[in-house]
Design a protein around this motif. Sequence first.
Motif, PDB file in Angstrom:
ATOM      1  N   ARG A 280      53.502 -50.412  37.754  1.00 47.14           N
ATOM      2  CA  ARG A 280      52.296 -50.256  36.931  1.00 47.14           C
ATOM      3  C   ARG A 280      52.587 -50.514  35.460  1.00 47.14           C
ATOM      4  O   ARG A 280      51.749 -50.996  34.726  1.00 47.14           O
ATOM      5  CB  ARG A 280      51.700 -48.871  37.121  1.00 47.14           C
ATOM      6  N   ALA A 281      53.783 -50.176  35.008  1.00 46.91           N
ATOM      7  CA  ALA A 281      54.144 -50.386  33.609  1.00 46.91           C
ATOM      8  C   ALA A 281      54.526 -51.838  33.323  1.00 46.91           C
ATOM      9  O   ALA A 281      54.595 -52.241  32.171  1.00 46.91           O
ATOM     10  CB  ALA A 281      55.301 -49.459  33.233  1.00 46.91           C
TER      11      ALA A 281
ATOM     12  N   VAL B  42      43.842 -58.956  44.161  1.00 47.78           N
ATOM     13  CA  VAL B  42      43.713 -59.686  42.909  1.00 47.78           C
ATOM     14  C   VAL B  42      43.911 -58.712  41.752  1.00 47.78           C
ATOM     15  O   VAL B  42      43.210 -57.704  41.659  1.00 47.78           O
ATOM     16  CB  VAL B  42      42.317 -60.351  42.825  1.00 47.78           C
ATOM     17  N   VAL B  43      44.895 -59.003  40.909  1.00 46.07           N
ATOM     18  CA  VAL B  43      45.135 -58.202  39.716  1.00 46.07           C
ATOM     19  C   VAL B  43      44.574 -58.985  38.530  1.00 46.07           C
ATOM     20  O   VAL B  43      44.930 -60.147  38.316  1.00 46.07           O
ATOM     21  CB  VAL B  43      46.635 -57.906  39.522  1.00 46.07           C
ATOM     22  N   VAL B  44      43.662 -58.329  37.799  1.00 48.86           N
ATOM     23  CA  VAL B  44      42.970 -58.977  36.681  1.00 48.86           C
ATOM     24  C   VAL B  44      43.120 -58.129  35.424  1.00 48.86           C
ATOM     25  O   VAL B  44      43.331 -56.925  35.505  1.00 48.86           O
ATOM     26  CB  VAL B  44      41.470 -59.198  37.005  1.00 48.86           C
ATOM     27  N   PRO B  45      42.963 -58.761  34.259  1.00 47.14           N
ATOM     28  CA  PRO B  45      43.022 -57.971  33.019  1.00 47.14           C
ATOM     29  C   PRO B  45      41.772 -57.105  32.869  1.00 47.14           C
ATOM     30  O   PRO B  45      40.698 -57.450  33.350  1.00 47.14           O
ATOM     31  CB  PRO B  45      43.089 -59.043  31.919  1.00 47.14           C
ATOM     32  N   ASN B  46      41.952 -55.977  32.205  1.00 46.58           N
ATOM     33  CA  ASN B  46      40.839 -55.076  31.932  1.00 46.58           C
ATOM     34  C   ASN B  46      40.963 -54.569  30.496  1.00 46.58           C
ATOM     35  O   ASN B  46      40.670 -53.422  30.206  1.00 46.58           O
ATOM     36  CB  ASN B  46      40.833 -53.904  32.921  1.00 46.58           C
TER      37      ASN B  46
ATOM     38  N   GLY C   7      35.750 -50.913  32.978  1.00 49.10           N
ATOM     39  CA  GLY C   7      35.942 -51.855  34.070  1.00 49.10           C
ATOM     40  C   GLY C   7      35.055 -53.078  34.003  1.00 49.10           C
ATOM     41  O   GLY C   7      35.068 -53.893  34.915  1.00 49.10           O
ATOM     42  N   GLN C   8      34.297 -53.238  32.944  1.00 44.77           N
ATOM     43  CA  GLN C   8      33.400 -54.389  32.863  1.00 44.77           C
ATOM     44  C   GLN C   8      34.164 -55.699  32.717  1.00 44.77           C
ATOM     45  O   GLN C   8      33.742 -56.704  33.266  1.00 44.77           O
ATOM     46  CB  GLN C   8      32.408 -54.197  31.719  1.00 44.77           C
ATOM     47  N   ASP C   9      35.264 -55.693  31.969  1.00 40.00           N
ATOM     48  CA  ASP C   9      36.063 -56.909  31.834  1.00 40.00           C
ATOM     49  C   ASP C   9      36.626 -57.311  33.197  1.00 40.00           C
ATOM     50  O   ASP C   9      36.573 -58.478  33.588  1.00 40.00           O
ATOM     51  CB  ASP C   9      37.195 -56.702  30.831  1.00 40.00           C
ATOM     52  N   ALA C  10      37.145 -56.338  33.945  1.00 38.28           N
ATOM     53  CA  ALA C  10      37.667 -56.619  35.288  1.00 38.28           C
ATOM     54  C   ALA C  10      36.554 -57.148  36.187  1.00 38.28           C
ATOM     55  O   ALA C  10      36.764 -58.085  36.962  1.00 38.28           O
ATOM     56  CB  ALA C  10      38.278 -55.352  35.890  1.00 38.28           C
ATOM     57  N   GLY C  11      35.373 -56.566  36.086  1.00 37.27           N
ATOM     58  CA  GLY C  11      34.244 -57.028  36.887  1.00 37.27           C
ATOM     59  C   GLY C  11      33.880 -58.473  36.599  1.00 37.27           C
ATOM     60  O   GLY C  11      33.578 -59.243  37.519  1.00 37.27           O
TER      61      GLY C  11
ATOM     62  N   ILE D  48      42.688 -49.174  38.851  1.00 28.86           N
ATOM     63  CA  ILE D  48      42.149 -49.584  37.557  1.00 28.86           C
ATOM     64  C   ILE D  48      42.721 -48.679  36.472  1.00 28.86           C
ATOM     65  O   ILE D  48      42.902 -47.469  36.678  1.00 28.86           O
ATOM     66  CB  ILE D  48      40.603 -49.568  37.542  1.00 28.86           C
ATOM     67  N   ASP D  49      43.063 -49.278  35.334  1.00 29.58           N
ATOM     68  CA  ASP D  49      43.427 -48.524  34.136  1.00 29.58           C
ATOM     69  C   ASP D  49      42.900 -49.304  32.939  1.00 29.58           C
ATOM     70  O   ASP D  49      42.151 -50.266  33.105  1.00 29.58           O
ATOM     71  CB  ASP D  49      44.939 -48.233  34.071  1.00 29.58           C
ATOM     72  N   ALA D  50      43.304 -48.931  31.744  1.00 29.08           N
ATOM     73  CA  ALA D  50      42.777 -49.577  30.543  1.00 29.08           C
ATOM     74  C   ALA D  50      43.282 -51.009  30.371  1.00 29.08           C
ATOM     75  O   ALA D  50      42.687 -51.788  29.634  1.00 29.08           O
ATOM     76  CB  ALA D  50      43.142 -48.758  29.308  1.00 29.08           C
ATOM     77  N   ALA D  51      44.355 -51.384  31.063  1.00 27.47           N
ATOM     78  CA  ALA D  51      44.943 -52.706  30.884  1.00 27.47           C
ATOM     79  C   ALA D  51      44.605 -53.689  32.007  1.00 27.47           C
ATOM     80  O   ALA D  51      44.475 -54.884  31.775  1.00 27.47           O
ATOM     81  CB  ALA D  51      46.452 -52.590  30.762  1.00 27.47           C
ATOM     82  N   ARG D  52      44.480 -53.192  33.241  1.00 27.11           N
ATOM     83  CA  ARG D  52      44.239 -54.109  34.371  1.00 27.11           C
ATOM     84  C   ARG D  52      43.614 -53.376  35.542  1.00 27.11           C
ATOM     85  O   ARG D  52      43.587 -52.147  35.602  1.00 27.11           O
ATOM     86  CB  ARG D  52      45.522 -54.813  34.791  1.00 27.11           C
ATOM     87  N   ALA D  53      43.148 -54.192  36.478  1.00 28.36           N
ATOM     88  CA  ALA D  53      42.535 -53.662  37.694  1.00 28.36           C
ATOM     89  C   ALA D  53      43.029 -54.472  38.881  1.00 28.36           C
ATOM     90  O   ALA D  53      43.390 -55.650  38.746  1.00 28.36           O
ATOM     91  CB  ALA D  53      41.010 -53.730  37.610  1.00 28.36           C
ATOM     92  N   ALA D  54      43.058 -53.829  40.045  1.00 35.39           N
ATOM     93  CA  ALA D  54      43.440 -54.508  41.289  1.00 35.39           C
ATOM     94  C   ALA D  54      42.313 -54.316  42.303  1.00 35.39           C
ATOM     95  O   ALA D  54      41.888 -53.180  42.559  1.00 35.39           O
ATOM     96  CB  ALA D  54      44.745 -53.950  41.830  1.00 35.39           C
ATOM     97  N   TYR D  55      41.855 -55.417  42.856  1.00 36.61           N
ATOM     98  CA  TYR D  55      40.771 -55.402  43.843  1.00 36.61           C
ATOM     99  C   TYR D  55      41.280 -56.098  45.097  1.00 36.61           C
ATOM    100  O   TYR D  55      41.932 -57.137  45.013  1.00 36.61           O
ATOM    101  CB  TYR D  55      39.548 -56.137  43.298  1.00 36.61           C
TER     102      TYR D  55
END
Length: 160
Positions: A32-33, A71-75, A81-85, A123-130
Amino acid sequence: MKLDPIISALRERCPSFHQRAGGAAQWAGLERAENAPVPFAYVAPLREDAGAQESNNGYYQVITNTFGVIVVVPNCADERGQDAGRWLEVLRPEIFRAILSWHMKPKDEFSEIVYEGGVLIYIDAARAAYQFEFSFDQCSPHRHPCPVAVRWHGCRCGLH
């Protein structure tokens, strides 16, 4: 479960990933880090469901293989989570075009790939995984004359 062709298809057909698609071992090793490049797709086997043995004079069984495209995306833009969305809305059609209704080879052993659903797994402040979930059926292309136990332990009929 045969997943290498799916990873290759994502690398070749999803330009937003910039060929960043890998397997389950890479996903398992992701910390995660860790500041890994995103977006990235990881393909992981989820389950196999066996159907009934369908033959009276041989062995024929359909196996449903379910796999995930994680899929790991930036957030980074916001913690809601809107950026990840937004990223997922861009990547979903690319992933669908790359593998939905596609048959792996040999075509007579694999059904087309179908979508089963998806779930946010991190999901965290840096990225999300879907995780997008897909499945395909796998079956034997012919009725084998030897019992399964014989085939697994050294069939001599020459059809394996």
